[in-house]
Motif scaffolding. Sequence first.
Motif, PDB file in Angstrom:
ATOM      1  N   PRO A 221       0.641  -1.327   0.018  1.00  0.00           N
ATOM      2  CA  PRO A 221       0.054   0.033   0.052  1.00  0.00           C
ATOM      3  C   PRO A 221       0.777   1.296   0.005  1.00  0.00           C
ATOM      4  CG  PRO A 221      -0.833  -1.567   1.466  1.00  0.00           C
ATOM      5  CD  PRO A 221       0.444  -2.298   1.106  1.00  0.00           C
ATOM      6  N   LEU A 222       1.924   1.356   0.806  1.00  0.00           N
ATOM      7  CA  LEU A 222       2.939   2.623   0.610  1.00  0.00           C
ATOM      8  C   LEU A 222       3.464   2.730  -0.605  1.00  0.00           C
ATOM      9  CD1 LEU A 222       4.909   1.885   4.115  1.00  0.00           C
ATOM     10  CD2 LEU A 222       2.697   3.609   3.518  1.00  0.00           C
ATOM     11  N   LEU A 223       3.707   1.786  -1.410  1.00  0.00           N
ATOM     12  CA  LEU A 223       4.269   1.752  -2.470  1.00  0.00           C
ATOM     13  C   LEU A 223       3.255   2.342  -3.586  1.00  0.00           C
ATOM     14  CD1 LEU A 223       7.132   1.225  -4.153  1.00  0.00           C
ATOM     15  CD2 LEU A 223       6.325  -0.931  -4.538  1.00  0.00           C
ATOM     16  N   ALA A 224       2.165   1.564  -3.531  1.00  0.00           N
ATOM     17  CA  ALA A 224       1.218   2.174  -4.315  1.00  0.00           C
ATOM     18  C   ALA A 224       0.746   3.606  -4.174  1.00  0.00           C
ATOM     19  CB  ALA A 224      -0.195   1.172  -4.135  1.00  0.00           C
ATOM     20  N   GLY A 225       0.748   4.088  -3.045  1.00  0.00           N
ATOM     21  CA  GLY A 225       0.526   5.222  -2.778  1.00  0.00           C
ATOM     22  C   GLY A 225       1.456   6.542  -3.422  1.00  0.00           C
ATOM     23  N   VAL A 226       2.595   5.815  -3.440  1.00  0.00           N
ATOM     24  CA  VAL A 226       3.674   6.617  -4.295  1.00  0.00           C
ATOM     25  C   VAL A 226       3.725   6.542  -5.838  1.00  0.00           C
ATOM     26  CG1 VAL A 226       6.304   6.759  -4.483  1.00  0.00           C
ATOM     27  CG2 VAL A 226       5.311   6.549  -2.135  1.00  0.00           C
ATOM     28  N   LEU A 227       3.181   5.357  -6.307  1.00  0.00           N
ATOM     29  CA  LEU A 227       3.441   4.984  -7.586  1.00  0.00           C
ATOM     30  C   LEU A 227       2.103   5.643  -8.292  1.00  0.00           C
ATOM     31  CD1 LEU A 227       4.807   1.433  -7.861  1.00  0.00           C
ATOM     32  CD2 LEU A 227       6.019   3.743  -8.325  1.00  0.00           C
ATOM     33  N   ILE A 228       0.892   5.687  -7.869  1.00  0.00           N
ATOM     34  CA  ILE A 228      -0.262   5.850  -8.466  1.00  0.00           C
ATOM     35  C   ILE A 228      -0.152   7.259  -9.189  1.00  0.00           C
ATOM     36  CG2 ILE A 228      -2.724   6.416  -8.300  1.00  0.00           C
ATOM     37  CD1 ILE A 228      -2.840   3.964  -6.575  1.00  0.00           C
ATOM     38  N   PRO A 229       0.380   8.139  -8.495  1.00  0.00           N
ATOM     39  CA  PRO A 229       0.308   9.623  -8.925  1.00  0.00           C
ATOM     40  C   PRO A 229       1.553   9.805 -10.203  1.00  0.00           C
ATOM     41  CG  PRO A 229       0.275   9.806  -6.628  1.00  0.00           C
ATOM     42  CD  PRO A 229       0.515   8.263  -6.964  1.00  0.00           C
ATOM     43  N   VAL A 230       2.327   8.924  -9.816  1.00  0.00           N
ATOM     44  CA  VAL A 230       3.537   8.935 -11.139  1.00  0.00           C
ATOM     45  C   VAL A 230       3.273   8.141 -12.445  1.00  0.00           C
ATOM     46  CG1 VAL A 230       5.930   8.347 -11.116  1.00  0.00           C
ATOM     47  CG2 VAL A 230       5.200   9.120  -9.028  1.00  0.00           C
ATOM     48  N   ILE A 231       2.895   6.769 -11.883  1.00  0.00           N
ATOM     49  CA  ILE A 231       2.743   6.042 -13.256  1.00  0.00           C
ATOM     50  C   ILE A 231       1.151   5.794 -13.834  1.00  0.00           C
ATOM     51  CG2 ILE A 231       4.903   4.700 -12.893  1.00  0.00           C
ATOM     52  CD1 ILE A 231       3.482   2.554 -11.776  1.00  0.00           C
TER      53      ILE A 231
END
Length: 475
Positions: A221-231
């Motif tokens: 979940p932490l990684l998803a929160g970082v990646l969703i706005p980026v990719i």
Amino acid sequence: MSTPPPEQPTDPLCPDPPTVPTPGPADGDTARLPPEPEAPTVVSASASASSPHARTRLSRIARGAFADTTPLRTPAYRRLWAAGVVTTIGAQLSVVAVPAQIYAMTQSSTYVGLTGAFGLVPLVVFGLWGGAIADAVDRRVMLLATGTGIALTSLALWVVAESGIGNVWVVLVLFALQSSMLAMNMPARAAVIPRLIPAAQLPAANALNMTVTQLGAVAGPLLAGVLIPVIGLGMIYLLDAILLLATLWATFRLPTLPPQEASPRKAGLRQIVDGFRYAAMHKILLVSFLVDIVAMAFGMPRVLFPEISHTVFGDPVGGGFAMGLLFAAIPLGMVAGGVLSGWLARVARQGVAVTLAICVWGLGVALFGLTSSLWLAVFFLAVAGAADLVSSVYRNSMLQSVATDEMRGRMQGVFTVVVAGGPRLADLWHGAAADAVGPGTAAWIGGVAVVVVTLLVVFRYREFWEYRAPVAHTP
């Protein structure tokens, strides 16, 4: 007979003690006195700690405290575990992406809540059926088929997210299909482990597996929160599908795992019923399921986290830092428990260990409900999470040891349903109780109930308390 004279002090600078003439009993021979014993050597604490023996002892203690990695010496298990490190994080990416996509499409939390029903029903139905199938077919083939199905549904979700075709119901149906594949994959995967490693290594293997799972529950979940706005949302699904290739490769490298001679050749309702009958006849398995239901149905407080984070710890209504900490506390405790799980394999009284661990879980939840300190609340939940890992490791090891190979798939199916269903039952009553008496009171009542009911169940079935792990053998 003459008495020898008293010993003379030895000159420390002289290599040999002085010679004293002594009349012998008959002829007056001279005799050399024995040297005075050397004074004990005083070694400083720092020198003792740095000695090779002390370093070896400290190293042995450290190895005994940390996770036992002996199962990783088996190549087939090592490949599955290493692939799981990657794919578990990928799966957790999708866990975040699905509700995020549904909310983006509808702007409605009601639709997001439907993921509970669309995920739970397939998990129950196909968890039980998948366990029966795992006892009737080559488990390697089943893992390949269901793993491929999970990857394909992730690809389909990627297409929907990137193209904009379809609607919320398409996403929910695809999510249900993926849950079905996952529900059939889990019993087969767990039933494979006893065919790969000796029984004595099952607690260590289960601790390693659960540590990876909970680490994914934190990191994903932490990684998803970082990646969703980026990719973007769609690329999260594509990344999940790509990461699943690691597990498919590890599964492909497994040896064939056909059913044994006594295994059923069908996987219908009768075989599922036989599984429940088998669990009822084997009290160790029955009680392991009962105490887990008690622990989760009475004690899982996650539905209370939003209200407690707002009313007790001052978060905004929509959630904030405190709510994030509360949701992360239990899996963080399980990860810590997994890292420090080296002692688990040395405990033979596994029934006692499960009982005590569940009582610690209940006490941790009760203390969480009573405290008004955020950091104490996180600490109590983390302790509860570590205790839950201990309980889960031993209950799974009991199942894998007590159940015969032709029943392991169905028992793992029941295990999957119990693990998934207990927290949902807790969600139902905790929410209503929080409105009636307050969230903190609901939490500590549930925690106390866990301890009381667990002790009553174990007192009723004393064979569970007395259960000891079997001696090492290769299944």
